[in-house]
Write a protein that holds these residues in place. Structure first.
Motif, PDB file in Angstrom:
ATOM      1  N   LEU A   1       1.107   2.826 -19.664  1.00  0.00           N
ATOM      2  CA  LEU A   1       1.850   1.769 -19.453  1.00  0.00           C
ATOM      3  C   LEU A   1       2.730   1.889 -18.342  1.00  0.00           C
ATOM      4  O   LEU A   1       2.877   1.309 -17.197  1.00  0.00           O
ATOM      5  CB  LEU A   1       2.360   1.202 -20.725  1.00  0.00           C
ATOM      6  CG  LEU A   1       3.096  -0.141 -20.614  1.00  0.00           C
ATOM      7  CD1 LEU A   1       2.267  -1.340 -20.012  1.00  0.00           C
ATOM      8  CD2 LEU A   1       3.677  -0.612 -21.836  1.00  0.00           C
ATOM      9  N   LEU A   2       3.382   2.941 -18.600  1.00  0.00           N
ATOM     10  CA  LEU A   2       4.673   3.343 -17.806  1.00  0.00           C
ATOM     11  C   LEU A   2       4.002   3.598 -16.142  1.00  0.00           C
ATOM     12  O   LEU A   2       4.741   3.123 -15.184  1.00  0.00           O
ATOM     13  CB  LEU A   2       5.429   4.641 -18.156  1.00  0.00           C
ATOM     14  CG  LEU A   2       6.613   5.149 -17.596  1.00  0.00           C
ATOM     15  CD1 LEU A   2       7.718   4.005 -17.596  1.00  0.00           C
ATOM     16  CD2 LEU A   2       7.013   6.400 -18.108  1.00  0.00           C
ATOM     17  N   ASP A   3       3.023   4.374 -16.217  1.00  0.00           N
ATOM     18  CA  ASP A   3       2.400   4.703 -14.828  1.00  0.00           C
ATOM     19  C   ASP A   3       1.858   3.328 -14.178  1.00  0.00           C
ATOM     20  O   ASP A   3       1.636   3.122 -12.833  1.00  0.00           O
ATOM     21  CB  ASP A   3       1.179   5.574 -15.075  1.00  0.00           C
ATOM     22  CG  ASP A   3       1.744   6.824 -15.379  1.00  0.00           C
ATOM     23  OD1 ASP A   3       3.135   7.202 -15.202  1.00  0.00           O
ATOM     24  OD2 ASP A   3       0.980   7.842 -15.930  1.00  0.00           O
ATOM     25  N   ARG A   4       1.596   2.387 -14.979  1.00  0.00           N
ATOM     26  CA  ARG A   4       0.855   1.237 -14.285  1.00  0.00           C
ATOM     27  C   ARG A   4       2.035   0.159 -13.562  1.00  0.00           C
ATOM     28  O   ARG A   4       1.894  -0.356 -12.777  1.00  0.00           O
ATOM     29  CB  ARG A   4       0.096   0.291 -15.487  1.00  0.00           C
ATOM     30  CG  ARG A   4      -1.232   0.618 -15.621  1.00  0.00           C
ATOM     31  CD  ARG A   4      -1.934  -0.423 -16.284  1.00  0.00           C
ATOM     32  NE  ARG A   4      -1.405  -1.347 -17.226  1.00  0.00           N
ATOM     33  CZ  ARG A   4      -1.526  -1.740 -18.608  1.00  0.00           C
ATOM     34  NH1 ARG A   4      -2.399  -0.779 -19.081  1.00  0.00           N
ATOM     35  NH2 ARG A   4      -0.704  -2.429 -19.007  1.00  0.00           N
ATOM     36  N   VAL A   5       3.203   0.120 -14.215  1.00  0.00           N
ATOM     37  CA  VAL A   5       4.516  -0.318 -13.852  1.00  0.00           C
ATOM     38  C   VAL A   5       5.271   0.158 -12.979  1.00  0.00           C
ATOM     39  O   VAL A   5       6.409  -0.593 -12.413  1.00  0.00           O
ATOM     40  CB  VAL A   5       5.206  -0.919 -14.951  1.00  0.00           C
ATOM     41  CG1 VAL A   5       4.223  -1.961 -15.863  1.00  0.00           C
ATOM     42  CG2 VAL A   5       5.800  -0.121 -15.842  1.00  0.00           C
ATOM     43  N   THR A   6       5.300   1.712 -12.407  1.00  0.00           N
ATOM     44  CA  THR A   6       6.401   2.273 -11.902  1.00  0.00           C
ATOM     45  C   THR A   6       5.648   3.366 -11.268  1.00  0.00           C
ATOM     46  O   THR A   6       4.538   4.043 -11.670  1.00  0.00           O
ATOM     47  CB  THR A   6       7.444   2.692 -12.664  1.00  0.00           C
ATOM     48  OG1 THR A   6       8.461   3.174 -11.744  1.00  0.00           O
ATOM     49  CG2 THR A   6       7.061   3.570 -13.709  1.00  0.00           C
ATOM     50  N   LYS A   7       6.112   3.823  -9.988  1.00  0.00           N
ATOM     51  CA  LYS A   7       5.515   5.075  -9.353  1.00  0.00           C
ATOM     52  C   LYS A   7       6.017   6.186 -10.279  1.00  0.00           C
ATOM     53  O   LYS A   7       7.177   6.358 -10.758  1.00  0.00           O
ATOM     54  CB  LYS A   7       5.987   5.029  -8.225  1.00  0.00           C
ATOM     55  CG  LYS A   7       5.653   3.983  -7.266  1.00  0.00           C
ATOM     56  CD  LYS A   7       6.161   3.949  -5.745  1.00  0.00           C
ATOM     57  CE  LYS A   7       5.816   2.931  -5.072  1.00  0.00           C
ATOM     58  NZ  LYS A   7       6.411   2.623  -3.759  1.00  0.00           N
ATOM     59  N   LYS A   8       5.365   7.306 -10.338  1.00  0.00           N
ATOM     60  CA  LYS A   8       5.523   8.695 -10.975  1.00  0.00           C
ATOM     61  C   LYS A   8       7.010   9.114 -10.315  1.00  0.00           C
ATOM     62  O   LYS A   8       7.722   9.591 -11.374  1.00  0.00           O
ATOM     63  CB  LYS A   8       4.543   9.507 -10.917  1.00  0.00           C
ATOM     64  CG  LYS A   8       3.337   9.270 -11.535  1.00  0.00           C
ATOM     65  CD  LYS A   8       2.387  10.448 -11.521  1.00  0.00           C
ATOM     66  CE  LYS A   8       0.945   9.928 -12.196  1.00  0.00           C
ATOM     67  NZ  LYS A   8       0.038  10.994 -12.482  1.00  0.00           N
ATOM     68  N   GLY A   9       7.603   9.007  -9.196  1.00  0.00           N
ATOM     69  CA  GLY A   9       8.802   9.449  -8.900  1.00  0.00           C
ATOM     70  C   GLY A   9       9.771   8.628  -9.460  1.00  0.00           C
ATOM     71  O   GLY A   9      10.920   9.003  -9.328  1.00  0.00           O
ATOM     72  N   ASN A  10       9.585   7.306  -9.802  1.00  0.00           N
ATOM     73  CA  ASN A  10      10.631   6.558 -10.403  1.00  0.00           C
ATOM     74  C   ASN A  10      10.606   6.331 -11.780  1.00  0.00           C
ATOM     75  O   ASN A  10      11.153   5.370 -12.277  1.00  0.00           O
ATOM     76  CB  ASN A  10      10.355   5.205  -9.818  1.00  0.00           C
ATOM     77  CG  ASN A  10      11.567   4.519  -9.609  1.00  0.00           C
ATOM     78  OD1 ASN A  10      12.719   4.717  -9.439  1.00  0.00           O
ATOM     79  ND2 ASN A  10      11.525   3.096  -9.477  1.00  0.00           N
TER      80      ASN A  10
END
Length: 71
Positions: free
Chosen positions: A15-24
């Motif tokens: 879910l985190l990866d869907r809503v934000t870029k990995k560096g953010n």
């Protein structure tokens, strides 16, 4: 800033990866935590205010009735 090492369930990471870029991720998690804490704090404050109002309702009603009698 302080570095933390946390463990999240795989579906939460997805879910985190869907809503934000990995560096953010860190910035997103920080915003989410602040939002949640503020929301919970506001909900707790509302509960405390409501409980106080209920606890003082009889006294406040009596005071109001006394003031109406003065008019």
């Amino acid at each position: 800033m302080k570095r933390l090492n946390i463990t999240l369930p795989e579906n939460t990471v997805q879910l985190l990866d869907r809503v934000t870029k990995k560096g953010n991720r860190s910035a997103f998690v920080e915003q989410a935590v602040r939002f949640y804490v503020n929301k919970i704090g506001a909900a707790n404050l509302k509960k405390q205010i409501r409980a106080g109002a209920i606890a003082r309702a009889t006294r406040d009603t009596q005071t109001a009735e006394e003031w109406f009698a003065i008019d």
